[in-house]
Structures are given as C-alpha cells and as structure tokens.
Scaffold this motif. Structure first.
Motif, PDB file in Angstrom:
ATOM      1  N   ASP A  24       0.758  -1.088  -0.024  1.00 36.15           N
ATOM      2  CA  ASP A  24      -0.055   0.066  -0.048  1.00 36.15           C
ATOM      3  C   ASP A  24       0.856   1.290   0.073  1.00 36.15           C
ATOM      4  O   ASP A  24       2.116   1.253   0.201  1.00 36.15           O
ATOM      5  CB  ASP A  24      -0.958  -0.042   1.128  1.00 36.15           C
ATOM      6  CG  ASP A  24      -0.440   0.249   2.431  1.00 36.15           C
ATOM      7  OD1 ASP A  24       0.212   1.438   2.748  1.00 36.15           O
ATOM      8  OD2 ASP A  24      -0.389  -0.764   3.552  1.00 36.15           O
ATOM      9  N   THR A  82      -1.471  10.671  -3.752  1.00 30.23           N
ATOM     10  CA  THR A  82      -2.479  10.145  -2.900  1.00 30.23           C
ATOM     11  C   THR A  82      -2.264  10.866  -1.474  1.00 30.23           C
ATOM     12  O   THR A  82      -3.167  11.212  -0.812  1.00 30.23           O
ATOM     13  CB  THR A  82      -2.684   8.745  -2.912  1.00 30.23           C
ATOM     14  OG1 THR A  82      -3.031   8.380  -4.297  1.00 30.23           O
ATOM     15  CG2 THR A  82      -3.879   8.344  -1.990  1.00 30.23           C
ATOM     16  N   ARG A  88      -7.643  12.816  -0.220  1.00 29.83           N
ATOM     17  CA  ARG A  88      -7.371  11.397  -1.058  1.00 29.83           C
ATOM     18  C   ARG A  88      -6.571  10.555  -0.113  1.00 29.83           C
ATOM     19  O   ARG A  88      -7.140   9.493  -0.051  1.00 29.83           O
ATOM     20  CB  ARG A  88      -6.537  11.925  -2.171  1.00 29.83           C
ATOM     21  CG  ARG A  88      -7.036  12.572  -3.382  1.00 29.83           C
ATOM     22  CD  ARG A  88      -6.152  12.731  -4.474  1.00 29.83           C
ATOM     23  NE  ARG A  88      -5.423  11.636  -5.031  1.00 29.83           N
ATOM     24  CZ  ARG A  88      -4.559  11.564  -6.015  1.00 29.83           C
ATOM     25  NH1 ARG A  88      -4.218  12.829  -6.392  1.00 29.83           N
ATOM     26  NH2 ARG A  88      -4.137  10.342  -6.498  1.00 29.83           N
ATOM     27  N   TYR A  92      -8.341   6.905   0.971  1.00 23.78           N
ATOM     28  CA  TYR A  92      -7.497   5.753   0.539  1.00 23.78           C
ATOM     29  C   TYR A  92      -7.483   5.014   2.040  1.00 23.78           C
ATOM     30  O   TYR A  92      -7.605   3.770   2.123  1.00 23.78           O
ATOM     31  CB  TYR A  92      -5.993   6.246   0.225  1.00 23.78           C
ATOM     32  CG  TYR A  92      -5.173   5.188  -0.106  1.00 23.78           C
ATOM     33  CD1 TYR A  92      -5.376   4.272  -1.142  1.00 23.78           C
ATOM     34  CD2 TYR A  92      -4.068   4.791   0.744  1.00 23.78           C
ATOM     35  CE1 TYR A  92      -4.402   3.181  -1.606  1.00 23.78           C
ATOM     36  CE2 TYR A  92      -3.272   3.777   0.384  1.00 23.78           C
ATOM     37  CZ  TYR A  92      -3.330   2.978  -0.722  1.00 23.78           C
ATOM     38  OH  TYR A  92      -2.753   1.948  -0.871  1.00 23.78           O
TER      39      TYR A  92
END
Length: 193
Positions: A24, A82, A88, A92
């Motif tokens: 991630d 991001t 964002r 996320y």
C-alpha cells in the motif's frame, strides 16, 4: 529530525526493486498508516524513492529494467499524490481499512449540513452574477475554514477514535465542500476579469 533520518536510512538500505510493488502507499513510502501526515517525512521519502527508481537511472539498462523503472516511478508518484492530499489520503486510508466512503453512490448527508451548503452556494451564485468580489472572498474564507476544521476532525476520527463510519461521512462532506470551494475560485476568477 532523528526519525526522519532513520526513515531515509531505511529507504536507502533497500533498493527500490526489492520492495513489494503491490504494497500500500504508506508501506511503499515507509510511513505510518495514519491520517496525520508528517509532510517533511513524506517529501523526503518520496524524493529518496523517486531518485532510486527514476527511469533516467536505467537509461542504459535493458528494456526490462527501463520498463520496470517506469512502472515503479509511476507507482511511487501515485502513492505520493494520494498521501500528499488530506482528502485523498483519508479516502485511501478508509478503503484500506475496509470502509468505502462510496462518494459516488452515497449522497446522504445531515440535513443541517446540506442546508448550510445550499445557502452558501446560492449566495455564491448571486455574488458571481452581481460581480460581488467581497462576498465571494468571504464565502471562500468561510468554506476554507470549514474544510480545515473537517481535516482536523478526520485526524481525530481516523487516528484517535477509530470511528471509521463517521469518518466516511466527513469524507463525503469534504468532497462537497471542496467542490464548492473550487466553484468559488472559478467565480472569483470570472469576477476579477
């Protein structure tokens, strides 16, 4: 800071292609999975990683190396973009935690929130039509200060209270508010011309 040096050292000690491409965004940039973000650490980790995977470094390598470098550079940039943006980042993070804010399909919001937003939008429309820059500036100020407060709320909900359901509500509201701020910016530009 000492923590920043440790993070950068950890980044340097592993070559970029050793990392898990599917990690991630937080793991990729060696940052904690939190809404509160140390901007200096984010910038340092991004620059370090970007330097390692920059396609120019592999200009004389094989086609495979060049392709891999380009994919990594794109991946690192996406992670950075991001995590750099608080909204964002929150969306996320919620998705990683299994809480999809469903910003496109779930438009349900508290009535009092919607009423305030509609009144403000109406005010903005009237001010734009009248060429009233002062009212538009005041609306921009108000929305910006509400957005800042929402970002502080998100840090509390996500990092401290772990109230992910309420955080999805705040994310949806923020989407609405940021769109309104964008419209105010456009109105201000139109009036200034």
């Amino acid at each position: 800071s000492m923590r920043l040096r440790r993070v950068v050292h950890r980044l340097i000690s592993m070559t970029s292609f050793d990392r898990n491409f599917n990690a991630d965004h937080f793991a990729l940039l060696a940052l904690p999975r939190t809404q509160r973000m140390d901007r200096a650490a984010l910038e340092a980790c991004f620059r370090e990683l970007q330097a390692q995977v920059h396609p120019d470094k592999y200009a004389h390598g094989s086609d495979g190396d060049k392709r891999q470098a380009l994919q990594w550079a794109t991946r690192v940039n996406e992670a950075y973009q991001t995590l750099k943006d608080p909204l964002r980042r929150a969306r996320y993070l919620l998705q990683l935690l299994g809480y999809d804010p469903k910003v496109d399909s779930n438009t349900a919001m508290a009535n009092d929130f919607l009423v305030v937003q509609m009144e403000l939008r109406e005010q903005v429309d009237m001010a734009r039509d009248a060429g009233d820059e002062e009212t538009l500036e005041a609306a921009h100020e108000q929305v910006s200060s509400e957005i800042d407060a929402q970002h502080r709320t998100l840090i509390a909900l996500l990092d401290e209270q772990k109230d992910y359901v309420q955080a999805t509500v705040v994310v949806r509201q923020l989407m609405f508010q940021e769109k309104l701020r964008f419209e105010i910016d456009e109105a201000l530009e139109a009036v200034a011309q």
